[in-house]
Every structure is written in structure tokens, then in C-alpha cells.
Motif scaffolding. Sequence first.
Motif, PDB file in Angstrom:
ATOM      1  N   ASP A   1       0.818  -1.223   0.000  1.00  0.00           N
ATOM      2  CA  ASP A   1       0.000   0.000   0.000  1.00  0.00           C
ATOM      3  C   ASP A   1       0.847   1.267   0.000  1.00  0.00           C
ATOM      4  N   ASP A   2       2.125   1.143  -0.373  1.00  0.00           N
ATOM      5  CA  ASP A   2       2.963   2.339  -0.397  1.00  0.00           C
ATOM      6  C   ASP A   2       2.801   3.079  -1.726  1.00  0.00           C
ATOM      7  N   ASP A   3       3.539   4.163  -1.899  1.00  0.00           N
ATOM      8  CA  ASP A   3       3.402   4.997  -3.092  1.00  0.00           C
ATOM      9  C   ASP A   3       3.723   4.224  -4.368  1.00  0.00           C
TER      10      ASP A   3
ATOM     11  N   VAL B   1       0.700   2.045  -5.260  1.00  0.00           N
ATOM     12  CA  VAL B   1      -0.404   2.856  -5.794  1.00  0.00           C
ATOM     13  C   VAL B   1      -0.095   3.308  -7.218  1.00  0.00           C
TER      14      VAL B   1
ATOM     15  N   VAL C   1      -0.373   0.305  -9.636  1.00  0.00           N
ATOM     16  CA  VAL C   1      -1.780  -0.058  -9.829  1.00  0.00           C
ATOM     17  C   VAL C   1      -2.471   0.957 -10.727  1.00  0.00           C
ATOM     18  N   GLU C   2      -2.216   2.226 -10.518  1.00  0.00           N
ATOM     19  CA  GLU C   2      -2.806   3.268 -11.372  1.00  0.00           C
ATOM     20  C   GLU C   2      -2.378   3.084 -12.824  1.00  0.00           C
TER      21      GLU C   2
ATOM     22  N   LEU D   1      -3.092  -7.045  -3.203  1.00  0.00           N
ATOM     23  CA  LEU D   1      -3.208  -5.633  -3.572  1.00  0.00           C
ATOM     24  C   LEU D   1      -4.658  -5.209  -3.798  1.00  0.00           C
TER      25      LEU D   1
ATOM     26  N   VAL E   1      -5.953  -1.709  -2.667  1.00  0.00           N
ATOM     27  CA  VAL E   1      -5.439  -0.598  -3.477  1.00  0.00           C
ATOM     28  C   VAL E   1      -6.097  -0.592  -4.854  1.00  0.00           C
TER      29      VAL E   1
ATOM     30  N   LYS F   1      -9.590   0.745  -4.574  1.00  0.00           N
ATOM     31  CA  LYS F   1      -9.588   2.201  -4.334  1.00  0.00           C
ATOM     32  C   LYS F   1      -9.288   2.957  -5.618  1.00  0.00           C
ATOM     33  N   VAL F   2      -8.295   2.488  -6.370  1.00  0.00           N
ATOM     34  CA  VAL F   2      -7.928   3.138  -7.621  1.00  0.00           C
ATOM     35  C   VAL F   2      -9.041   3.009  -8.651  1.00  0.00           C
TER      36      VAL F   2
END
Length: 266
Positions: free
Chosen positions: A161-163, A166, A169-170, A194, A197, A200-201
Motif C-alpha cells: 500500500d505504499d506509493d 499505488v 496499480v494506477e 493488492l 489498493v 480504491k484506484v
Amino acid sequence: MTDSRPIGVFDSGIGGLPIAKKIRELLPNENLIYVADTHYAPYGEKSEDTILQRSLAVTDFLRSQDVKAIVVACNTATMVSIKTLRAEYGEKYDLPFIGVEPGVKPAAIHTKTGVIGVLATEKTLTSHAFDALAKRVAGNAHMEIQPSPKLVRLVENLQLDDDAAVKAVEEYVHPLIEKDADTIILGCTHFAHLAPVIEKVAGDKVSVISTELAVAKEVVRRLKVENLLTTQPDFGTTEFFSNGDLALFQQQIQYLWGIDAQAQRF
């Protein structure tokens, strides 16, 4: 007659742990052996011949541990190897194999836009087995495939779940959303780690489909059919094996499984 022999579960790394965990939830009295073929991870970057040879090698190890069934808890290994494993070991040794495949059927039922996104390894997405699966059960839904090579290594490094997680995943999810996908299949068992994340994305209007519960239910069904379920009253044991960094593997188990297990080398 009870059968207390263990159920074997294997993956190239820790991707199969969510499946093993669901099996543990549904079958608390069964003994489990989990094998992470970490030295050869990730399978998705290997040739089909290498994946098959590793699947055969891990199966031989699990047979040496006298397992009563083997769960191929990896989409890539299932797509590439499970037919051969069943042909060479299944009937000869009366050994059931349960595989995992991307949840195309539930996605096809669920989608409203008719567009399904698939996150998976390149090897899974280009396999003949995946192509046959899509043609067989996708119906009129359109499949948008997205190779996602960065995600497996992020999971193996416990970057959940770190930068960096994210951002990766984006990179893979946004193109699917732009193509009107309202359902995204996690076509690699690693990606379940994951899922928060990814969800959420992707946003509230997109459903994310994972298959670990379905696989665990199939394990229960097969063991019942084969009359292999244990009747032992005690809580089952879980053993963990890896051919990689055992200190890291123990850290992964503690973080993802919630127990301080003693990892063993195979």
C-alpha cells in the motif's frame, strides 16, 4: 476412515497464501503444506518449459511429503502445467489437482458495460488455456487484457500500500477504466494482496473479482467426492517451505498469515 495426510498448496512465491488461508478457514482440521518456489519467482517471467519443469519438481517434493491433494495456487502454473500434472500424476497416484483460473465467468455475468478488464502476467494472458477459457465463458463480453509485471515483485517485497504500489496499480488500472471496464479480474493470485489498493484506484463503480474463495470451495468439494476429508478433531497443522530467503519468507508469513511460523527449506 479418516485421512489426515496434508493438502499441498504451491505458488512461485506468496501469491497462493490467500488461497491457502481460505482453505484453512473452510477446513480448519486439515493439515496443510505450503510451498513457495521463490528461487524461480515470478513464474510469469519464465518460459513455459521452465514453468512446467518447476511445477513437476514441486509436485515431486509434495509427493515426498505424502500429500493427498495438490492445489496449484498460481494462475500461470495452472494455465501452463495442470494438464500435464494431471496426466502424469493424477491417475497414476490417485492424486487430485485443483487449479486456479481467472474469474472470467463471474465477470461476464456481472458486467453491465460488457467490458471486462483482466490484470495478469504476460504468460497467463498469452497462454492457449486463457484464450480457450475466454472463448468458452466470456459470452458477449469484451475482454481488455492488461499485463501487470510490476505487481508480483511489489507483493513479494510486501509493498502492498505504499506509493510505489499505488503508482503501479494506477498505471495498469486506469487504461482499463478508460476503456469502459466496469469489472476487473485479478488474474494472478499475487494480486489479491493488492485488492484494497486496486479497488480504491478503480473506484466504487468497478467490481474487482478474485477467486481464492471459489478455489477453496472447489478443494472442499473434491475432497468430499474423493472421500479424502479428515475427521480428526484437532486443529490442523500448517507447514511452510521455500527455496528462497527463509528470513524474508518468515517475515512474509508473519505479515500476511498472522503467525510466526518456522519456514523450512525444500
